[in-house]
Motif scaffolding. Structure first.
Motif, PDB file in Angstrom:
ATOM      1  N   UNK A   1     100.514  82.502  83.803  1.00  0.00           N
ATOM      2  CA  UNK A   1     100.973  83.568  84.765  1.00  0.00           C
ATOM      3  C   UNK A   1      99.848  84.413  85.343  1.00  0.00           C
ATOM      4  N   UNK A   2      98.711  84.334  84.912  1.00  0.00           N
ATOM      5  CA  UNK A   2      97.453  85.166  85.395  1.00  0.00           C
ATOM      6  C   UNK A   2      96.352  84.329  86.040  1.00  0.00           C
ATOM      7  N   UNK A   3      95.581  85.144  86.700  1.00  0.00           N
ATOM      8  CA  UNK A   3      94.411  84.619  87.397  1.00  0.00           C
ATOM      9  C   UNK A   3      93.571  84.110  86.294  1.00  0.00           C
ATOM     10  N   UNK A   4      93.120  84.628  85.251  1.00  0.00           N
ATOM     11  CA  UNK A   4      92.181  83.916  84.625  1.00  0.00           C
ATOM     12  C   UNK A   4      92.714  82.576  83.734  1.00  0.00           C
ATOM     13  N   UNK A   5      94.021  82.390  83.699  1.00  0.00           N
ATOM     14  CA  UNK A   5      94.782  81.055  83.380  1.00  0.00           C
ATOM     15  C   UNK A   5      94.436  79.896  84.324  1.00  0.00           C
ATOM     16  N   UNK A   6      94.445  80.485  85.659  1.00  0.00           N
ATOM     17  CA  UNK A   6      93.897  79.349  86.895  1.00  0.00           C
ATOM     18  C   UNK A   6      92.588  79.224  86.778  1.00  0.00           C
ATOM     19  N   UNK A   7      91.529  80.018  86.416  1.00  0.00           N
ATOM     20  CA  UNK A   7      90.114  79.669  86.243  1.00  0.00           C
ATOM     21  C   UNK A   7      90.010  78.958  85.268  1.00  0.00           C
TER      22      UNK A   7
ATOM     23  N   UNK B   1      77.957  79.923  88.598  1.00  0.00           N
ATOM     24  CA  UNK B   1      78.411  81.076  88.948  1.00  0.00           C
ATOM     25  C   UNK B   1      77.356  82.102  89.624  1.00  0.00           C
ATOM     26  N   UNK B   2      77.985  83.147  90.147  1.00  0.00           N
ATOM     27  CA  UNK B   2      77.020  83.959  90.717  1.00  0.00           C
ATOM     28  C   UNK B   2      76.893  85.586  90.322  1.00  0.00           C
ATOM     29  N   UNK B   3      75.838  86.308  90.529  1.00  0.00           N
ATOM     30  CA  UNK B   3      75.728  87.360  90.371  1.00  0.00           C
ATOM     31  C   UNK B   3      76.888  88.342  90.744  1.00  0.00           C
ATOM     32  N   UNK B   4      77.265  89.417  89.974  1.00  0.00           N
ATOM     33  CA  UNK B   4      78.347  90.345  90.253  1.00  0.00           C
ATOM     34  C   UNK B   4      79.844  89.552  90.321  1.00  0.00           C
ATOM     35  N   UNK B   5      79.894  88.399  90.037  1.00  0.00           N
ATOM     36  CA  UNK B   5      81.317  87.773  89.961  1.00  0.00           C
ATOM     37  C   UNK B   5      82.171  88.109  88.996  1.00  0.00           C
ATOM     38  N   UNK B   6      83.513  88.173  89.287  1.00  0.00           N
ATOM     39  CA  UNK B   6      84.394  88.551  88.452  1.00  0.00           C
ATOM     40  C   UNK B   6      85.445  87.416  88.527  1.00  0.00           C
ATOM     41  N   UNK B   7      85.685  86.792  87.320  1.00  0.00           N
ATOM     42  CA  UNK B   7      86.739  85.591  87.348  1.00  0.00           C
ATOM     43  C   UNK B   7      87.806  85.714  86.427  1.00  0.00           C
TER      44      UNK B   7
ATOM     45  N   UNK C   1      82.954  84.029  80.798  1.00  0.00           N
ATOM     46  CA  UNK C   1      81.566  83.406  80.814  1.00  0.00           C
ATOM     47  C   UNK C   1      81.076  83.367  82.252  1.00  0.00           C
ATOM     48  N   UNK C   2      81.640  83.302  83.092  1.00  0.00           N
ATOM     49  CA  UNK C   2      81.494  83.155  84.497  1.00  0.00           C
ATOM     50  C   UNK C   2      81.459  84.504  85.173  1.00  0.00           C
ATOM     51  N   UNK C   3      81.793  85.577  84.574  1.00  0.00           N
ATOM     52  CA  UNK C   3      81.785  87.035  84.999  1.00  0.00           C
ATOM     53  C   UNK C   3      80.573  87.792  84.954  1.00  0.00           C
TER      54      UNK C   3
END
Length: 441
Positions: free
Chosen positions: A121-127, A145-151, A159-161
């Protein structure tokens, strides 16, 4: 005055319940020190009868406003008819209606072809599911992934945040990712996709061959940095040339936030995987999608699952919310509101050019970048006192971010902006310009 003192005392007593009984991990309630009771579109009410203009929209989960009456009616009718609420991934009328409407209204009209996965049900599940299928498809493990990302906040997406504070909460080393500079991170003259391409071409670079690249076209939590269409197209080409899957994280920027349903539409790219959550649920109800190109949909049954991936109330709400995309009326309203916001922020940035570095964002997520990062928090605090809910973003919380519901009334938007101008005046000069005073009156 006596009544105000009584109300403040009551609020403190109410908040004491949360102080005593809720975990120290709570955050937003520390910034917005009141107990909310009701919400309607872009307006919130608290226990003391005070009203607030919502420039936060549930961190992007309420694009269609609080208690949208069209969606609410559908939900009430569905409940009164004993509609299925929980179904795991079993077939239901509610899910069928959503799938067909999403196909016809969103995917087909944009020439996109994706299988729809309900990962949880949440965004982190999708990622998380996007990473897993990319690794399964390619047989590789590394994610660029990229600098200043939030996933997200679960271990894979964390780990990609980029945010060091959030990463520190993991309690163990975060691995399986490689960070590279986002568009503009090294200045406007440096194309950072060239660095990725060079690293991929050089067997001595030390870069493990990636399964996927994940990127936000506009970094909501990272400070509203935006990737150009040229940069995104270059990134897509590099992925195609090297057999790397391209994942677009549209959890916050999707569902119209930047002006189009998907944030990447204007760039012309077609990602392999798209992550959606937040406002896809239509009513603030938990829901997430992972859109996967059919050739990559090689899951075995049950290989990724979750108890609450079949939220039928969210299917009902989401189906009704998609009616906003049957024509271009909402898109036009977003463009009009976005122009009003941009013009206002430009005036503020010009007036306080020694305090404000620049304007960032697009569509209905824009903000001011402050020379002194603490000024963004000061502004949000003053606005809360004046009845506006707004938050900060960026690695130093240096950006004051406007993110109202897409459906906010023009008059309500103007009223919120006037309050913002008044707060900036109090912060920096204490003297309201005549034009602003006349507008306020």
């Amino acid at each position: 005055m006596t009544e105000l003192i009584k109300k403040n005392a009551q609020t403190k007593r109410s908040l004491n319940v949360f102080d005593r009984l809720e975990s120290e991990v709570r955050s937003y309630c520390r910034s917005f020190q009141t107990v909310f009771t009701k919400g309607s579109n872009a307006m919130l009410h608290d226990r003391n009868g005070k009203t607030y203009i919502d420039f936060f929209a549930g961190a992007g989960a309420l694009n269609y406003g609080h208690n949208n009456p069209h969606i609410r009616t559908k939900l009430i009718d569905y409940l009164l008819e004993d509609g299925i609420t929980h179904s795991l991934d079993m077939a239901t009328d509610a899910k069928e209606t959503f799938l067909l409407r999403f196909q016809e209204t969103i995917l087909k009209r944009r020439g996109l072809c994706y299988k729809v996965m309900f990962p949880g049900p949440t965004g982190t599940n999708s990622v998380e599911s996007a990473f897993k299928i990319a690794r399964k498809v390619t047989g590789r493990t590394n994610i660029v992934c990229f600098t200043n990302a939030f996933h997200g906040m679960s271990l894979g997406s964390l780990s990609a945040t980029g945010n060091a504070f959030k990463r520190g909460g993991a309690g163990l080393p975060l691995s399986g990712t490689t960070f590279l500079p986002y568009d503009g991170y090294l200045g406007p003259l440096v194309d950072t996709t060239a660095l990725l391409e060079k690293l991929l071409q050089d067997p001595g670079s030390g870069l493990d061959s990636p399964a996927a690249v994940i990127v936000e076209t506009l970094q909501g939590e990272g400070g509203l940095a935006a990737a150009s269409g040229k940069w995104l197209r270059s990134l897509e080409r590099i992925c195609r040339d090297n057999g790397i899957l391209l994942i677009i994280d549209d959890v916050q920027m999707g569902c119209g936030r930047t002006g189009t349903f998907f944030s990447f539409e204007s760039s012309g790219i077609q990602p392999d995987i798209v992550c959606l959550s937040k406002s896809i649920g239509g009513y603030g109800l938990p829901m997430a999608l992972t859109l996967i190109k059919p050739e990559h949909d090689i899951w075995k049954p049950g290989e990724h699952n979750g108890t609450f991936r079949g939220n039928n109330l969210a299917f009902i709400a989401a189906s009704e919310a998609l009616r906003y995309w049957d024509d271009d009326r909402l898109a036009k309203q977003i463009r009009n509101h976005a122009e009003v916001i941009r013009d206002f922020l430009s005036r503020m940035a010009s007036r306080y050019s020694d305090k404000i570095i620049e304007i960032r964002g697009k569509g209905m997520i824009q903000g001011l970048v402050f020379q002194q990062p603490e000024d963004a928090s000061r502004l949000c605090k003053l606005l809360f006192e004046r009845g506006v809910i707004m938050e900060t973003s960026g690695p130093h919380d240096e950006v004051a971010k406007l993110m109202p519901p897409l459906t906010i009334e023009a008059e309500m938007l103007q009223k919120g902006l006037q309050k913002m101008e008044s707060a900036l005046v109090d912060m920096y000069t204490g003297i309201m310009p005549k034009a602003a005073m006349q507008m306020k009156g």
